[in-house]
Design an enzyme around this catalytic site. Structure first.
Site, PDB file in Angstrom:
ATOM      1  N   GLY A  45       0.751  -1.262   0.025  1.00 29.60           N
ATOM      2  CA  GLY A  45      -0.095   0.067  -0.076  1.00 29.60           C
ATOM      3  C   GLY A  45       0.697   1.103   0.054  1.00 29.60           C
ATOM      4  CG  HIS A  46       4.126   4.003   1.937  1.00 33.00           C
ATOM      5  ND1 HIS A  46       5.460   4.431   1.516  1.00 33.00           N
ATOM      6  CD2 HIS A  46       3.432   4.883   2.295  1.00 33.00           C
ATOM      7  CE1 HIS A  46       5.457   5.450   2.036  1.00 33.00           C
ATOM      8  NE2 HIS A  46       4.413   6.053   2.667  1.00 33.00           N
ATOM      9  CG  PHE A  47       3.076   5.423  -2.431  1.00 34.48           C
ATOM     10  CD1 PHE A  47       1.879   5.858  -1.728  1.00 34.48           C
ATOM     11  CD2 PHE A  47       4.285   5.953  -2.329  1.00 34.48           C
ATOM     12  CE1 PHE A  47       2.052   6.824  -0.888  1.00 34.48           C
ATOM     13  CE2 PHE A  47       4.474   6.725  -1.171  1.00 34.48           C
ATOM     14  CZ  PHE A  47       3.408   7.271  -0.592  1.00 34.48           C
TER      15      PHE A  47
END
Length: 147
Positions: free
Chosen positions: A49-51
């Site tokens: 999720g990052h990124f």
């Protein structure tokens, strides 16, 4: 050659996968300083999720990795054996370079001041010999039963 392996680090600090952010300790002066290494791989859970399109290791996790190295230094002192090092403060954090998959982080934390159960560390993370992150970290030593 490492001074401490991952298994040996886990005997000193309570962190476990996926939150253990130090692979090895390369240098150690008990109670004073430690130098660790983290090989950053694409398989790190935070990259989901990052990124997703441009994976970057969150700066707060680099600071956490530096704190884990500092905790190993402090908790290697016989006076603190079996204790836990908690964050007391993070000061003057500066992020100078993105950390991406394939990077090898060299994590150095030196305890520059100690008074009782409180220690202050000067922490720096490097990639390819270049300063990536620096911060001053305050540690509070306590037992794991304290809240």
């Amino acid at each position: 050659m490492s001074v401490l392996t991952t298994k040996e680090i886990m005997k000193i600090i309570p962190h476990r996968h996926p939150f253990l952010l130090v692979d090895t300790i390369e240098e150690l002066e008990e109670g004073k300083r430690a130098k660790g290494k983290k090989c950053v791989t694409y398989n790190e859970p935070f990259f989901v999720g990052h990124f997703p399109e441009e994976p970057v290791m969150p700066g707060v996790l680099v600071v956490e990795a530096l704190a884990q190295v500092g905790a190993v230094a402090l908790l290697s002192d016989p006076d603190f054996k079996g204790k836990t090092a908690y964050f007391g403060a993070i000061n003057s954090a500066k992020f100078r370079k993105k950390i991406v998959p394939g990077d090898v982080l060299i994590l150095e934390t030196e305890i520059i001041k100690r008074k009782g159960p409180i220690g202050i560390g000067s922490a720096k993370a490097y990639v390819d010999g270049k300063l990536a992150v620096q911060a001053e970290l305050t540690f509070a030593i306590g037992s794991s039963e304290e809240s």
